[in-house]
Scaffold this active site. Structure first.
Site: not given
Length: 579
Positions: A90, A116, A190-191, A331
């Site tokens: 996310c 996301g 986020n994680g 990426y």
């Protein structure tokens, strides 16, 4: 995709809390101005992992079919298996001090849409009232002018999400808002927490009730039960119980708080607009879109508090050597972003140059697998002195499902998204650059498609080392047994995907390129050495995986777990939660 959104409004009394203490970390002055693929079944093997690190494999051109499926079920509905890549969970945004905070969050989330695509939400605060809009789908599916107008105030946080299994459901879309005895708090995360199961079991034993499968909900419970004072100390107290990766933004009635885990696994940056508004985001590309100036990273282990008094910085306990995710540069992040203080574009260009220097091959043209392989391909072509051409054109208008005709089309999924340009490929020796190979299924289809388009030779160059291990820190990777580099040598992979030669970016060359920053990165997916070793038998994958309307024990959920790594015999293992 049809828009699905809901609004939630809550009001509460102002908590009575003293001001926060100052942080011992270095900080800036208070300048704030207020206002379906076939699976090969080889066991996890250290020997195979070692073999996969061999340098380069060459062979004569190969013909014939490859043992792979197209991902279409018997009903003719194709499920997108093209994205055979690691997936980021996310992205988060937070804004303080701008009268159009929710609108800025909306634009920031749009810039972070690549992190996301299955849900989005914003929580805004005005006059002690929290108001939220969350929905399933893209940012533009969830929000329109009327929805943004429901989010007044100069304080807001936002979130885009990706789930790894099951449907993406509304109840799991962040930000979450929760009330406890001292007020309300909103959070976007986020994680991924590697001790989620243990935390959840302990919290449920003490009476906590969970409504979602998100580890973010556990953070809210920890804040609620903390005995620390004031509120910011509660956040610090809660975060010190977390293990794994977290970059979070919190919102209270008058504060915006940004937190990054002590290892700094996931990125989080701070910027400022010309009117003094402070902005936090997962990437600098979000700052660029809303004309905010990048100031600095939120440091690993740092808690940054923004309120009417300015900016205050605090420290989490247990400072560690940073272990920032290298895949942000390979990426995940957009090329225009600055991540961990480094240009993503420059990193990828250098990856391509190294490949051309160490793994060059005679060729007529260099092409990329779009979009993530483009910059590395440009670097390769420039270093090799060979023209770069757009030999593959990507369609950006294909969803995750598509109706396939009854007459089966080979490699249907790849052809939906990637089209070869025969005029560039025909009769040419082609180097095709991609960022990574995960399972190898997509690479094999691309190679076959290029040869069918007339390419004389196809040489694959991968701008990252072989992936031999899963990630537990907020990246959805395949399990170890699915990772092709964990099961096969480079020569075996080359034979499987059908290319004329194959080479990966050397691990040592990657670290050499990073120079003095090299120790600050996490390479667990390439080495199997984990900075924070999960001690649970199975670990929650990133994202959430409970379908709407489904209730049951955590262990009844299928497809949302990944096997934990091997641990020492004397390490404590956490058994699955009781049903």
């Amino acid at each position: 995709m049809a828009a699905t959104a809901s609004a939630n409004v809550s009001s509460f009394s102002k908590p009575s809390t003293p001001s926060t203490s100052k942080c011992p970390l270095p900080q800036k002055p208070n300048l704030f101005l207020p206002p379906t693929s076939k699976t090969l079944h080889k066991p996890f093997s250290a020997a195979a992992a070692a073999r996969s690190l061999s340098h380069i494999s060459l062979a004569s051109p190969r013909t014939g079919d490859f043992p792979i499926g197209d991902g279409a079920d018997d009903g003719g509905c194709y499920y997108d298996e093209l994205d055979d890549k690691p997936r980021e969970e996310c992205g988060v945004v937070g804004v303080y001090g701008d009268p159009e905070a929710s609108r800025l969050c909306y634009l920031g989330l749009h810039a972070l849409q690549h992190r996301g695509q299955e849900g989005a939400g914003i929580v805004a605060v005005k006059d002690k009232v929290f108001q939220s809009v969350t929905g399933v789908g893209l940012v533009t599916d969830v929000f329109n002018e009327s929805k943004i107008n429901q989010l007044p105030g100069d304080l807001a946080i936002g979130h885009v999400r990706y789930s790894t299994a099951g449907a993406s459901m509304l109840k799991n879309v962040q930000p979450f808002v929760a009330g406890y005895r001292f007020g309300f708090v909103g959070v976007a995360h986020n994680g991924n927490l590697v001790n989620y199961r243990k935390l959840r079991a302990e919290l449920e034993d003490s009476g906590s009730i969970f409504n979602t499968s998100s580890d973010t909900e556990a953070v809210l419970h920890l804040i609620a039960i903390s005995k620390a004072r004031p509120f910011i100390a509660r956040i610090v107290d809660a975060c010190e119980k977390l293990e794994g990766a977290y970059s979070m933004v919190f919102v209270t009635e008058d504060k915006l708080v940004a937190v990054r885990d002590p290892y700094g696994f996931r990125p989080l940056v701070m910027g400022r607009k010309s009117n003094g508004a402070v902005v936090f985001a997962s990437e600098t590309c979000a700052l660029d879109l809303i004309d905010a100036t990048y100031e600095r990273e939120v440091n690993p282990g740092e808690v940054v508090v923004v309120d009417h008094e300015g900016i205050t910085s605090l420290c989490l306990l247990g400072h560690r050597e940073p272990k920032q995710c290298i895949f942000e540069h390979i990426y995940f992040s957009l090329p225009q972003s600055v991540v961990y203080g480094r240009s993503v574009y420059e990193s990828r260009r250098q990856f391509g140059e190294i490949l051309a220097t160490e793994s060059g091959v005679d060729c007529d043209v260099v092409i990329a697998v779009p979009d993530s392989g483009v910059v590395a391909a440009l670097g390769y072509a420039a270093k090799a002195g060979v023209p770069f051409q757009q030999g593959l054109i990507r369609s950006h208008y294909v969803g995750r499902t598509f109706i396939e005709p009854s007459q089966k089309i080979r490699d249907f999924g790849v052809k939906l998204k990637l089209s070869p340009v025969k005029q560039i490929l025909e009769g040419k020796r082609v180097v095709v650059v991609d960022d990574s190979i995960v399972r190898g299924t997509t690479s094999s289809k691309i190679v076959r498609m290029l040869k069918e388009a007339g390419a004389k030779e196809v040489h694959m160059r991968i701008a990252s080392p072989p992936m031999i291990a899963s990630c537990y820190y907020g990246v959805d990777t395949a399990s170890p047994e699915e990772l092709i580099s964990n099961r096969m040598s480079v020569e075996e992979i080359r034979d499987y995907i059908g290319c004329d030669s194959l080479a990966f970016l050397e691990f040592d060359s990657l670290k050499k390129m990073l120079g003095q920053d090299s120790p600050d990165f996490c390479y667990a997916c390439f080495s199997g050495n984990y900075p924070v070793l999960p001690k649970e038998v199975i670990v929650k994958r990133v994202g959430d995986f409970v379908d709407d309307g489904l209730s049951g024990s955590i262990d009844s959920i299928q497809g949302g777990w990944v096997q934990g790594p091997p641990v020492d015999d004397d390490s404590e293992l956490v058994a699955p939660l009781a049903g």
